[in-house]
Design an enzyme around this catalytic site. Structure first.
Site, PDB file in Angstrom:
ATOM      1  N   ALA A  63      16.809  19.909  12.461  1.00  0.00           N
ATOM      2  CA  ALA A  63      15.929  18.850  13.123  1.00  0.00           C
ATOM      3  C   ALA A  63      16.725  18.275  14.358  1.00  0.00           C
ATOM      4  O   ALA A  63      17.874  18.335  14.592  1.00  0.00           O
ATOM      5  CB  ALA A  63      15.792  17.658  12.219  1.00  0.00           C
ATOM      6  N   ALA A  69      15.942  15.576  17.378  1.00  0.00           N
ATOM      7  CA  ALA A  69      15.236  14.307  17.933  1.00  0.00           C
ATOM      8  C   ALA A  69      15.536  13.923  19.362  1.00  0.00           C
ATOM      9  O   ALA A  69      16.392  14.531  20.071  1.00  0.00           O
ATOM     10  CB  ALA A  69      15.403  12.922  17.083  1.00  0.00           C
ATOM     11  N   SER A  70      15.366  12.826  20.001  1.00  0.00           N
ATOM     12  CA  SER A  70      15.657  12.173  21.161  1.00  0.00           C
ATOM     13  C   SER A  70      17.095  11.969  21.477  1.00  0.00           C
ATOM     14  O   SER A  70      17.651  11.960  22.423  1.00  0.00           O
ATOM     15  CB  SER A  70      14.892  11.014  21.628  1.00  0.00           C
ATOM     16  OG  SER A  70      15.065   9.903  20.762  1.00  0.00           O
ATOM     17  N   ILE A  71      17.792  11.839  20.287  1.00  0.00           N
ATOM     18  CA  ILE A  71      19.234  11.005  20.529  1.00  0.00           C
ATOM     19  C   ILE A  71      20.227  12.114  19.858  1.00  0.00           C
ATOM     20  O   ILE A  71      21.318  12.230  20.353  1.00  0.00           O
ATOM     21  CB  ILE A  71      19.426   9.675  19.785  1.00  0.00           C
ATOM     22  CG1 ILE A  71      18.819   8.887  20.759  1.00  0.00           C
ATOM     23  CG2 ILE A  71      20.809   9.176  19.674  1.00  0.00           C
ATOM     24  CD1 ILE A  71      18.900   7.281  20.249  1.00  0.00           C
ATOM     25  N   ALA A  72      19.885  12.663  18.929  1.00  0.00           N
ATOM     26  CA  ALA A  72      20.822  13.571  18.174  1.00  0.00           C
ATOM     27  C   ALA A  72      20.221  14.842  17.338  1.00  0.00           C
ATOM     28  O   ALA A  72      19.157  14.783  17.440  1.00  0.00           O
ATOM     29  CB  ALA A  72      21.507  12.800  17.136  1.00  0.00           C
ATOM     30  N   GLN A  73      20.867  15.651  16.880  1.00  0.00           N
ATOM     31  CA  GLN A  73      20.240  16.864  15.965  1.00  0.00           C
ATOM     32  C   GLN A  73      20.951  16.821  14.752  1.00  0.00           C
ATOM     33  O   GLN A  73      22.208  16.276  14.498  1.00  0.00           O
ATOM     34  CB  GLN A  73      20.262  18.020  16.690  1.00  0.00           C
ATOM     35  CG  GLN A  73      21.604  18.844  17.129  1.00  0.00           C
ATOM     36  CD  GLN A  73      21.282  19.910  17.846  1.00  0.00           C
ATOM     37  OE1 GLN A  73      20.525  20.131  18.580  1.00  0.00           O
ATOM     38  NE2 GLN A  73      22.471  20.850  17.575  1.00  0.00           N
ATOM     39  N   LYS A  96      25.139  14.903  11.535  1.00  0.00           N
ATOM     40  CA  LYS A  96      24.319  14.447  12.616  1.00  0.00           C
ATOM     41  C   LYS A  96      25.312  14.380  13.772  1.00  0.00           C
ATOM     42  O   LYS A  96      26.245  13.683  13.789  1.00  0.00           O
ATOM     43  CB  LYS A  96      23.649  12.975  12.431  1.00  0.00           C
ATOM     44  CG  LYS A  96      22.737  12.464  13.407  1.00  0.00           C
ATOM     45  CD  LYS A  96      22.020  11.289  13.025  1.00  0.00           C
ATOM     46  CE  LYS A  96      21.200  10.439  14.162  1.00  0.00           C
ATOM     47  NZ  LYS A  96      20.659   9.534  13.772  1.00  0.00           N
ATOM     48  N   ASP A 139      13.112   1.805  12.082  1.00  0.00           N
ATOM     49  CA  ASP A 139      12.627   3.158  12.897  1.00  0.00           C
ATOM     50  C   ASP A 139      11.828   4.067  11.880  1.00  0.00           C
ATOM     51  O   ASP A 139      12.023   5.160  11.777  1.00  0.00           O
ATOM     52  CB  ASP A 139      13.731   3.874  13.526  1.00  0.00           C
ATOM     53  CG  ASP A 139      13.276   4.599  14.497  1.00  0.00           C
ATOM     54  OD1 ASP A 139      12.093   4.641  15.133  1.00  0.00           O
ATOM     55  OD2 ASP A 139      14.113   5.658  14.980  1.00  0.00           O
TER      56      ASP A 139
END
Length: 510
Positions: A133, A135-139, A155, A290
Protein backbone atom coordinates in the site's frame (compact mmCIF):
# COMPACT_ATOMS: atom_id res chain seq x y z
CA UNK A 1 9.93 29.05 3.71
CA UNK A 2 7.65 32.10 3.50
CA UNK A 3 8.04 34.04 0.27
CA UNK A 4 6.91 34.76 -3.30
CA UNK A 5 7.10 31.09 -4.20
CA UNK A 6 3.84 30.62 -2.28
CA UNK A 7 2.03 32.88 -4.75
CA UNK A 8 3.46 30.79 -7.56
CA UNK A 9 2.29 27.66 -5.75
CA UNK A 10 -1.30 28.93 -5.56
CA UNK A 11 -1.27 30.01 -9.21
CA UNK A 12 0.04 26.59 -10.16
CA UNK A 13 -2.80 24.98 -8.19
CA UNK A 14 -5.40 26.72 -10.35
CA UNK A 15 -3.36 26.12 -13.49
CA UNK A 16 -3.04 22.40 -12.70
CA UNK A 17 -6.78 22.06 -12.20
CA UNK A 18 -7.27 23.75 -15.57
CA UNK A 19 -4.62 21.77 -17.45
CA UNK A 20 -5.76 18.37 -16.16
CA UNK A 21 -9.40 19.12 -16.93
CA UNK A 22 -10.26 18.99 -13.22
CA UNK A 23 -11.52 22.57 -12.96
CA UNK A 24 -14.90 21.90 -14.58
CA UNK A 25 -15.25 18.56 -12.76
CA UNK A 26 -14.57 20.10 -9.34
CA UNK A 27 -16.82 23.12 -9.90
CA UNK A 28 -19.63 20.85 -11.06
CA UNK A 29 -19.17 18.45 -8.11
CA UNK A 30 -19.49 21.33 -5.65
CA UNK A 31 -22.39 22.87 -7.60
CA UNK A 32 -20.53 26.18 -7.75
CA UNK A 33 -22.64 29.24 -8.71
CA UNK A 34 -22.05 30.82 -12.14
CA UNK A 35 -20.10 33.77 -10.70
CA UNK A 36 -17.63 31.49 -8.96
CA UNK A 37 -17.26 29.32 -12.06
CA UNK A 38 -16.44 32.39 -14.15
CA UNK A 39 -13.89 33.73 -11.62
CA UNK A 40 -12.17 30.34 -11.27
CA UNK A 41 -11.86 29.89 -15.02
CA UNK A 42 -10.52 33.41 -15.52
CA UNK A 43 -7.88 32.87 -12.83
CA UNK A 44 -6.86 29.41 -14.03
CA UNK A 45 -7.02 29.62 -17.82
CA UNK A 46 -4.28 32.28 -18.49
CA UNK A 47 -1.73 30.23 -16.50
CA UNK A 48 -2.76 26.83 -17.84
CA UNK A 49 0.65 26.35 -19.46
CA UNK A 50 2.43 26.35 -16.02
CA UNK A 51 0.11 23.72 -14.57
CA UNK A 52 1.37 20.25 -13.68
CA UNK A 53 0.54 17.57 -16.21
CA UNK A 54 -0.01 14.65 -13.82
CA UNK A 55 -0.71 11.08 -14.86
CA UNK A 56 -2.95 11.10 -17.98
CA UNK A 57 -4.16 7.59 -17.09
CA UNK A 58 -5.98 8.93 -14.00
CA UNK A 59 -9.37 10.73 -13.91
CA UNK A 60 -9.05 14.55 -13.94
CA UNK A 61 -9.57 15.32 -10.22
CA UNK A 62 -7.38 12.45 -9.03
CA UNK A 63 -4.77 13.38 -11.61
CA UNK A 64 -4.64 17.00 -10.40
CA UNK A 65 -4.49 16.21 -6.69
CA UNK A 66 -1.74 13.59 -7.03
CA UNK A 67 0.30 16.03 -9.13
CA UNK A 68 -0.11 18.86 -6.60
CA UNK A 69 1.26 16.89 -3.65
CA UNK A 70 0.61 15.44 -0.19
CA UNK A 71 -1.59 18.14 1.37
CA UNK A 72 -3.92 18.14 -1.65
CA UNK A 73 -4.02 14.35 -1.55
CA UNK A 74 -5.14 14.51 2.09
CA UNK A 75 -7.99 16.79 1.04
CA UNK A 76 -8.98 14.35 -1.69
CA UNK A 77 -8.99 11.47 0.80
CA UNK A 78 -11.62 13.27 2.88
CA UNK A 79 -13.76 14.01 -0.17
CA UNK A 80 -13.62 10.34 -1.22
CA UNK A 81 -15.83 9.51 1.76
CA UNK A 82 -18.50 12.08 0.82
CA UNK A 83 -20.44 10.89 -2.26
CA UNK A 84 -23.36 13.00 -1.04
CA UNK A 85 -21.20 16.12 -1.55
CA UNK A 86 -19.10 15.33 -4.63
CA UNK A 87 -21.24 12.63 -6.24
CA UNK A 88 -20.79 8.87 -6.47
CA UNK A 89 -18.58 8.96 -9.57
CA UNK A 90 -15.99 11.40 -8.20
CA UNK A 91 -16.00 9.73 -4.75
CA UNK A 92 -15.19 6.44 -6.42
CA UNK A 93 -12.35 8.02 -8.39
CA UNK A 94 -10.87 9.71 -5.31
CA UNK A 95 -10.69 6.41 -3.41
CA UNK A 96 -7.52 5.85 -5.43
CA UNK A 97 -5.87 8.40 -3.14
CA UNK A 98 -6.37 6.28 -0.02
CA UNK A 99 -3.75 3.59 -0.57
CA UNK A 100 -3.06 3.18 -4.31
CA UNK A 101 -0.59 6.00 -4.97
CA UNK A 102 2.64 5.23 -6.83
CA UNK A 103 5.19 3.70 -4.41
CA UNK A 104 8.84 4.61 -4.17
CA UNK A 105 11.47 1.86 -4.80
CA UNK A 106 11.78 -0.96 -2.28
CA UNK A 107 15.57 -0.58 -2.30
CA UNK A 108 15.13 3.01 -1.10
CA UNK A 109 12.85 1.80 1.69
CA UNK A 110 15.38 -0.83 2.76
CA UNK A 111 18.19 1.73 2.88
CA UNK A 112 16.04 4.01 5.06
CA UNK A 113 15.23 1.10 7.42
CA UNK A 114 18.89 0.13 7.72
CA UNK A 115 19.91 3.75 8.37
CA UNK A 116 17.21 4.13 11.04
CA UNK A 117 17.54 0.77 12.82
CA UNK A 118 21.26 0.20 12.34
CA UNK A 119 21.00 -3.38 11.03
CA UNK A 120 20.58 -4.97 7.58
CA UNK A 121 16.99 -5.69 6.56
CA UNK A 122 17.95 -9.35 6.02
CA UNK A 123 18.97 -9.57 9.68
CA UNK A 124 15.75 -8.03 10.98
CA UNK A 125 13.27 -9.75 8.66
CA UNK A 126 13.21 -13.20 7.13
CA UNK A 127 10.92 -11.92 4.39
CA UNK A 128 10.31 -8.38 3.09
CA UNK A 129 7.76 -7.73 0.34
CA UNK A 130 7.30 -5.09 -2.31
CA UNK A 131 4.95 -2.25 -1.23
CA UNK A 132 1.44 -3.51 -0.44
CA UNK A 133 0.00 0.00 0.00
CA UNK A 134 1.22 3.51 -0.76
CA UNK A 135 -0.40 6.68 0.49
CA UNK A 136 0.45 10.37 0.58
CA UNK A 137 2.96 10.22 3.42
CA UNK A 138 4.31 6.67 3.59
CA UNK A 139 4.12 3.19 2.13
CA UNK A 140 3.73 -0.19 3.77
CA UNK A 141 5.60 -3.47 3.25
CA UNK A 142 4.60 -6.87 4.58
CA UNK A 143 7.43 -8.66 6.38
CA UNK A 144 8.18 -11.52 8.77
CA UNK A 145 10.28 -11.10 11.89
CA UNK A 146 13.55 -13.00 11.64
CA UNK A 147 13.46 -14.29 15.23
CA UNK A 148 9.78 -15.30 15.62
CA UNK A 149 8.37 -15.48 12.08
CA UNK A 150 5.49 -13.18 13.09
CA UNK A 151 3.91 -11.29 10.18
CA UNK A 152 4.23 -7.52 10.53
CA UNK A 153 3.55 -4.34 8.58
CA UNK A 154 6.56 -2.07 8.10
CA UNK A 155 5.67 1.56 7.40
CA UNK A 156 8.33 3.80 5.84
CA UNK A 157 8.01 7.56 5.27
CA UNK A 158 8.39 8.86 1.74
CA UNK A 159 11.79 10.49 1.13
CA UNK A 160 11.60 14.30 1.31
CA UNK A 161 7.98 14.23 2.49
CA UNK A 162 8.46 16.86 5.21
CA UNK A 163 9.82 19.43 2.76
CA UNK A 164 6.95 18.74 0.35
CA UNK A 165 4.36 19.28 3.09
CA UNK A 166 6.07 22.47 4.18
CA UNK A 167 5.66 23.93 0.68
CA UNK A 168 1.94 23.14 0.62
CA UNK A 169 1.29 24.42 4.14
CA UNK A 170 3.11 27.69 3.48
CA UNK A 171 0.93 28.22 0.43
CA UNK A 172 -2.18 27.47 2.50
CA UNK A 173 -1.12 30.13 5.01
CA UNK A 174 -0.89 32.68 2.22
CA UNK A 175 -4.32 31.72 0.91
CA UNK A 176 -5.82 31.93 4.42
CA UNK A 177 -4.40 35.43 4.98
CA UNK A 178 -5.73 36.67 1.64
CA UNK A 179 -9.14 35.17 2.38
CA UNK A 180 -9.25 37.08 5.68
CA UNK A 181 -8.31 40.34 3.90
CA UNK A 182 -10.62 40.00 0.92
CA UNK A 183 -13.57 38.48 2.79
CA UNK A 184 -13.77 40.02 6.29
CA UNK A 185 -16.82 37.90 7.16
CA UNK A 186 -14.55 34.83 7.03
CA UNK A 187 -12.45 36.00 9.98
CA UNK A 188 -14.81 34.42 12.49
CA UNK A 189 -13.88 31.09 10.89
CA UNK A 190 -10.23 31.86 11.73
CA UNK A 191 -8.69 30.48 8.52
CA UNK A 192 -5.12 31.07 9.71
CA UNK A 193 -5.78 29.25 13.00
CA UNK A 194 -7.32 26.36 11.06
CA UNK A 195 -4.19 26.06 8.91
CA UNK A 196 -1.99 26.33 12.00
CA UNK A 197 -3.94 23.46 13.57
CA UNK A 198 -3.63 21.44 10.37
CA UNK A 199 0.12 22.09 10.34
CA UNK A 200 0.51 20.77 13.88
CA UNK A 201 -1.43 17.63 13.06
CA UNK A 202 0.47 16.93 9.84
CA UNK A 203 3.93 17.58 11.26
CA UNK A 204 3.13 15.19 14.11
CA UNK A 205 2.18 12.59 11.52
CA UNK A 206 5.68 12.85 10.05
CA UNK A 207 7.30 11.43 13.22
CA UNK A 208 6.52 7.71 13.36
CA UNK A 209 7.67 7.49 16.98
CA UNK A 210 4.61 9.54 17.88
CA UNK A 211 2.43 7.27 15.76
CA UNK A 212 3.82 4.20 17.54
CA UNK A 213 2.98 5.82 20.87
CA UNK A 214 -0.54 6.67 19.67
CA UNK A 215 -1.06 3.09 18.45
CA UNK A 216 -0.01 1.70 21.83
CA UNK A 217 -2.32 4.07 23.76
CA UNK A 218 -5.24 3.45 21.40
CA UNK A 219 -4.77 -0.33 21.66
CA UNK A 220 -4.77 -0.12 25.47
CA UNK A 221 -7.91 2.05 25.54
CA UNK A 222 -9.86 -0.20 23.17
CA UNK A 223 -8.61 -3.59 24.32
CA UNK A 224 -12.05 -4.59 25.65
CA UNK A 225 -14.10 -3.12 22.79
CA UNK A 226 -16.15 -5.88 21.20
CA UNK A 227 -15.78 -6.16 17.43
CA UNK A 228 -12.66 -3.98 17.23
CA UNK A 229 -8.97 -4.72 16.71
CA UNK A 230 -5.89 -2.50 16.85
CA UNK A 231 -2.46 -3.84 15.78
CA UNK A 232 0.21 -3.20 18.40
CA UNK A 233 3.61 -1.62 17.63
CA UNK A 234 6.88 -3.53 17.69
CA UNK A 235 8.90 -0.93 19.56
CA UNK A 236 12.44 -2.16 18.91
CA UNK A 237 11.77 -1.99 15.16
CA UNK A 238 10.26 1.49 15.17
CA UNK A 239 11.88 4.94 14.93
CA UNK A 240 11.25 8.41 13.47
CA UNK A 241 10.98 7.28 9.84
CA UNK A 242 10.09 3.60 10.28
CA UNK A 243 7.28 1.93 12.22
CA UNK A 244 6.57 -1.79 12.62
CA UNK A 245 3.10 -3.05 13.63
CA UNK A 246 1.46 -6.43 13.90
CA UNK A 247 -0.05 -7.45 10.55
CA UNK A 248 -3.82 -6.86 10.18
CA UNK A 249 -5.47 -9.39 7.87
CA UNK A 250 -8.81 -8.30 6.46
CA UNK A 251 -10.83 -6.77 3.63
CA UNK A 252 -10.55 -3.03 3.06
CA UNK A 253 -13.74 -1.11 3.76
CA UNK A 254 -13.40 0.43 0.32
CA UNK A 255 -14.26 -2.90 -1.35
CA UNK A 256 -17.98 -3.59 -0.90
CA UNK A 257 -17.97 -6.44 -3.42
CA UNK A 258 -15.41 -8.45 -1.44
CA UNK A 259 -17.24 -7.74 1.81
CA UNK A 260 -20.45 -9.07 0.28
CA UNK A 261 -18.65 -12.10 -1.17
CA UNK A 262 -17.31 -12.90 2.31
CA UNK A 263 -20.89 -13.07 3.62
CA UNK A 264 -20.49 -10.09 5.97
CA UNK A 265 -23.38 -7.73 6.72
CA UNK A 266 -22.38 -4.24 5.60
CA UNK A 267 -25.19 -2.67 7.64
CA UNK A 268 -23.77 -4.12 10.85
CA UNK A 269 -20.25 -2.99 9.95
CA UNK A 270 -21.47 0.53 9.12
CA UNK A 271 -23.22 0.89 12.47
CA UNK A 272 -20.18 -0.53 14.28
CA UNK A 273 -17.79 1.96 12.69
CA UNK A 274 -19.96 4.91 13.71
CA UNK A 275 -20.58 3.65 17.25
CA UNK A 276 -16.91 2.82 17.83
CA UNK A 277 -15.85 6.31 16.81
CA UNK A 278 -18.40 7.96 19.11
CA UNK A 279 -17.43 5.64 21.96
CA UNK A 280 -13.73 6.46 21.62
CA UNK A 281 -14.36 10.20 21.35
CA UNK A 282 -16.78 10.41 24.28
CA UNK A 283 -15.52 7.68 26.60
CA UNK A 284 -11.76 8.08 26.11
CA UNK A 285 -11.36 11.55 24.64
CA UNK A 286 -8.78 9.93 22.32
CA UNK A 287 -9.93 8.84 18.89
CA UNK A 288 -8.67 7.84 15.45
CA UNK A 289 -8.94 11.06 13.45
CA UNK A 290 -8.24 9.64 9.98
CA UNK A 291 -10.90 6.94 9.69
CA UNK A 292 -11.36 6.83 5.92
CA UNK A 293 -11.83 3.48 4.15
CA UNK A 294 -8.13 3.17 3.36
CA UNK A 295 -7.33 2.98 7.09
CA UNK A 296 -10.00 0.42 8.00
CA UNK A 297 -10.41 -3.29 7.35
CA UNK A 298 -12.93 -5.90 8.35
CA UNK A 299 -11.72 -9.28 9.61
CA UNK A 300 -13.24 -12.61 8.62
CA UNK A 301 -15.25 -12.63 11.87
CA UNK A 302 -16.67 -9.14 11.22
CA UNK A 303 -14.34 -7.23 13.55
CA UNK A 304 -13.37 -3.75 12.40
CA UNK A 305 -9.59 -3.30 12.23
CA UNK A 306 -8.07 0.19 12.43
CA UNK A 307 -4.54 1.14 11.48
CA UNK A 308 -2.51 4.21 10.45
CA UNK A 309 -2.47 6.22 13.69
CA UNK A 310 -0.63 9.28 12.42
CA UNK A 311 -3.58 11.58 13.07
CA UNK A 312 -5.26 11.11 16.44
CA UNK A 313 -7.67 13.47 18.18
CA UNK A 314 -7.87 14.34 21.86
CA UNK A 315 -10.57 16.35 23.64
CA UNK A 316 -10.88 17.22 27.32
CA UNK A 317 -13.63 15.95 29.56
CA UNK A 318 -15.63 19.18 29.64
CA UNK A 319 -15.70 19.39 25.84
CA UNK A 320 -16.82 15.77 25.67
CA UNK A 321 -19.79 16.53 27.90
CA UNK A 322 -20.71 19.56 25.78
CA UNK A 323 -20.42 17.49 22.59
CA UNK A 324 -22.57 14.70 24.08
CA UNK A 325 -25.27 17.10 25.21
CA UNK A 326 -25.40 18.73 21.78
CA UNK A 327 -25.72 15.33 20.07
CA UNK A 328 -28.33 14.19 22.57
CA UNK A 329 -30.30 17.39 22.09
CA UNK A 330 -30.46 16.80 18.35
CA UNK A 331 -31.40 13.15 18.84
CA UNK A 332 -34.25 14.10 21.22
CA UNK A 333 -35.16 17.13 19.08
CA UNK A 334 -34.62 19.32 22.15
CA UNK A 335 -33.29 22.29 20.23
CA UNK A 336 -33.74 24.63 23.18
CA UNK A 337 -31.26 22.50 25.17
CA UNK A 338 -28.85 22.42 22.21
CA UNK A 339 -28.99 26.21 22.11
CA UNK A 340 -28.46 26.47 25.88
CA UNK A 341 -25.38 24.25 25.69
CA UNK A 342 -23.89 26.47 22.97
CA UNK A 343 -24.41 29.53 25.17
CA UNK A 344 -23.15 27.82 28.35
CA UNK A 345 -19.97 26.68 26.59
CA UNK A 346 -19.34 30.17 25.21
CA UNK A 347 -19.71 29.07 21.59
CA UNK A 348 -22.31 31.81 21.03
CA UNK A 349 -22.07 35.32 22.46
CA UNK A 350 -24.46 35.87 25.42
CA UNK A 351 -25.91 38.98 23.79
CA UNK A 352 -27.58 36.82 21.12
CA UNK A 353 -31.21 35.66 21.32
CA UNK A 354 -31.25 32.07 22.58
CA UNK A 355 -34.80 31.41 21.36
CA UNK A 356 -33.95 32.59 17.87
CA UNK A 357 -30.85 30.41 17.89
CA UNK A 358 -32.90 27.38 18.97
CA UNK A 359 -35.36 28.08 16.15
CA UNK A 360 -32.51 28.19 13.62
CA UNK A 361 -31.12 24.90 14.95
CA UNK A 362 -34.52 23.27 14.52
CA UNK A 363 -34.45 24.25 10.86
CA UNK A 364 -31.09 22.48 10.57
CA UNK A 365 -32.03 19.35 12.51
CA UNK A 366 -35.65 18.60 11.57
CA UNK A 367 -35.03 17.70 7.90
CA UNK A 368 -32.70 14.84 8.84
CA UNK A 369 -35.19 12.94 11.00
CA UNK A 370 -37.50 10.34 9.56
CA UNK A 371 -35.76 10.48 6.18
CA UNK A 372 -33.76 7.91 4.31
CA UNK A 373 -30.11 8.97 4.48
CA UNK A 374 -29.81 8.65 0.70
CA UNK A 375 -32.35 11.47 0.32
CA UNK A 376 -30.45 13.90 2.53
CA UNK A 377 -28.18 16.39 0.81
CA UNK A 378 -25.35 16.89 3.28
CA UNK A 379 -24.01 19.67 1.07
CA UNK A 380 -27.25 21.67 1.48
CA UNK A 381 -27.40 20.85 5.19
CA UNK A 382 -23.84 22.10 5.75
CA UNK A 383 -24.52 25.18 3.65
CA UNK A 384 -27.53 26.10 5.81
CA UNK A 385 -25.63 25.37 9.03
CA UNK A 386 -22.90 27.73 7.80
CA UNK A 387 -25.52 30.45 7.30
CA UNK A 388 -26.80 29.91 10.85
CA UNK A 389 -23.37 30.07 12.45
CA UNK A 390 -22.51 33.17 10.43
CA UNK A 391 -25.70 34.91 11.50
CA UNK A 392 -24.97 34.24 15.18
CA UNK A 393 -21.28 35.12 15.00
CA UNK A 394 -19.95 31.70 16.05
CA UNK A 395 -16.20 31.39 15.65
CA UNK A 396 -14.44 28.25 14.46
CA UNK A 397 -13.33 26.15 17.44
CA UNK A 398 -9.89 24.94 16.43
CA UNK A 399 -9.84 22.39 19.24
CA UNK A 400 -12.88 20.72 17.66
CA UNK A 401 -11.67 20.74 14.06
CA UNK A 402 -10.43 17.14 14.15
CA UNK A 403 -13.59 15.93 15.89
CA UNK A 404 -15.86 17.64 13.36
CA UNK A 405 -13.79 16.55 10.38
CA UNK A 406 -13.62 12.94 11.60
CA UNK A 407 -17.35 12.84 12.24
CA UNK A 408 -17.89 13.85 8.61
CA UNK A 409 -15.44 11.22 7.37
CA UNK A 410 -16.87 8.44 9.57
CA UNK A 411 -20.40 9.24 8.45
CA UNK A 412 -19.17 9.02 4.86
CA UNK A 413 -17.57 5.62 5.52
CA UNK A 414 -20.76 4.35 7.15
CA UNK A 415 -22.88 5.56 4.24
CA UNK A 416 -20.57 3.94 1.70
CA UNK A 417 -21.32 0.63 3.43
CA UNK A 418 -25.00 1.28 4.09
CA UNK A 419 -26.52 4.15 2.05
CA UNK A 420 -29.72 3.96 4.13
CA UNK A 421 -28.11 4.26 7.58
CA UNK A 422 -29.75 6.63 10.04
CA UNK A 423 -26.80 8.10 11.90
CA UNK A 424 -28.95 9.49 14.73
CA UNK A 425 -30.60 6.15 15.55
CA UNK A 426 -27.21 4.41 15.49
CA UNK A 427 -25.57 7.08 17.66
CA UNK A 428 -28.33 7.24 20.28
CA UNK A 429 -27.35 4.27 22.53
CA UNK A 430 -23.70 5.39 22.67
CA UNK A 431 -24.54 9.00 23.53
CA UNK A 432 -27.23 8.03 26.07
CA UNK A 433 -24.83 5.61 27.76
CA UNK A 434 -22.17 8.30 28.05
CA UNK A 435 -24.63 10.85 29.45
CA UNK A 436 -25.91 8.38 32.08
CA UNK A 437 -22.38 7.89 33.36
CA UNK A 438 -20.92 11.36 32.95
CA UNK A 439 -23.69 13.95 33.34
CA UNK A 440 -25.58 13.79 36.61
CA UNK A 441 -25.00 12.79 40.27
CA UNK A 442 -22.30 10.23 39.46
CA UNK A 443 -20.32 12.78 37.50
CA UNK A 444 -20.66 15.39 40.28
CA UNK A 445 -19.30 12.93 42.84
CA UNK A 446 -16.36 11.99 40.61
CA UNK A 447 -15.59 15.66 40.00
CA UNK A 448 -15.56 16.36 43.75
CA UNK A 449 -13.22 13.42 44.35
CA UNK A 450 -10.87 14.64 41.61
CA UNK A 451 -10.92 18.15 43.11
CA UNK A 452 -10.07 16.76 46.55
CA UNK A 453 -7.15 14.80 45.09
CA UNK A 454 -5.76 17.89 43.38
CA UNK A 455 -6.06 19.93 46.58
CA UNK A 456 -4.45 17.05 48.46
CA UNK A 457 -1.42 17.13 46.16
CA UNK A 458 -1.00 20.88 46.65
CA UNK A 459 -1.98 20.83 50.33
CA UNK A 460 1.60 21.04 51.71
CA UNK A 461 2.19 24.19 49.61
CA UNK A 462 -0.99 26.03 50.60
CA UNK A 463 0.18 27.42 54.00
CA UNK A 464 3.34 28.94 52.50
CA UNK A 465 1.45 30.36 49.52
CA UNK A 466 -1.21 31.90 51.75
CA UNK A 467 1.39 33.36 54.12
CA UNK A 468 3.34 34.90 51.23
CA UNK A 469 0.19 36.36 49.74
CA UNK A 470 -0.91 37.85 53.08
CA UNK A 471 2.51 39.42 53.59
CA UNK A 472 2.38 40.94 50.10
CA UNK A 473 -1.19 42.14 50.69
CA UNK A 474 0.10 44.05 53.72
CA UNK A 475 2.48 45.96 51.47
CA UNK A 476 0.49 46.86 48.29
CA UNK A 477 3.26 49.09 46.95
CA UNK A 478 5.47 46.04 46.40
CA UNK A 479 2.92 44.33 44.20
CA UNK A 480 2.76 44.61 40.38
CA UNK A 481 -0.55 45.98 39.06
CA UNK A 482 -3.47 43.58 39.67
CA UNK A 483 -1.19 40.89 41.12
CA UNK A 484 -2.92 41.26 44.48
CA UNK A 485 -5.97 39.74 42.80
CA UNK A 486 -4.23 36.78 41.22
CA UNK A 487 -3.97 34.67 44.37
CA UNK A 488 -7.12 35.93 46.07
CA UNK A 489 -9.15 32.83 45.12
CA UNK A 490 -6.34 30.64 46.46
CA UNK A 491 -6.44 32.49 49.79
CA UNK A 492 -10.16 31.98 50.08
CA UNK A 493 -9.85 28.27 49.22
CA UNK A 494 -7.16 27.87 51.86
CA UNK A 495 -9.20 29.73 54.48
CA UNK A 496 -12.30 27.66 53.71
CA UNK A 497 -10.31 24.43 53.94
CA UNK A 498 -8.76 25.60 57.20
CA UNK A 499 -12.16 26.46 58.65
CA UNK A 500 -13.60 23.14 57.44
CA UNK A 501 -10.71 21.17 58.94
CA UNK A 502 -10.94 23.09 62.22
CA UNK A 503 -14.66 22.37 62.37
CA UNK A 504 -14.05 18.64 61.92
CA UNK A 505 -11.43 18.63 64.70
CA UNK A 506 -13.70 20.52 67.11
CA UNK A 507 -16.57 18.16 66.27
CA UNK A 508 -14.42 15.12 67.07
CA UNK A 509 -13.13 16.66 70.33
CA UNK A 510 -16.66 17.42 71.49
Amino acid sequence: MKGPHNIIRLIRTGATLERTGAMDVVLEAFRAPPSLRFAARMLGWPFKWVGLKGDPALPPATRALTALGPAYIKFGQVLSTRPDIVGDEMAQQLKYLQDKLPPFPTDTAKKMIEAELGLPVSTLFSDFSEPVAAASIAQVHRASLADTGEDVAVKVLRPGIERAFRKDIDAFYLAARWIERLAPFSRRLRPVDVIRHFEGVVMGELDLRLESSAAAEFAANTEKDEGFQVPKPVWFLSSRNVMTLGWAEGIGLNDNDLIDAAGLDRRVIAARVLQLFLSHALRDGFFHADMHQGNLKVAANGDVIAYDFGIMGRIDEYTRRVYAEILMGFIRKDYRRVAEVHFEAGYVSPDRDIDEFARALRAVGEPIFGMDASRISMARLLAYLFEVTERFGMETRTELILLQRTMVVVEGVARSLDPHINIWQVARPVVEGYIRENIGPKAVLRDLIKTARVLGRFGPKLPALVEAQLIRAGNPASLPPRSHRSLAPLVWVALILAAFTTGLLIDRLI
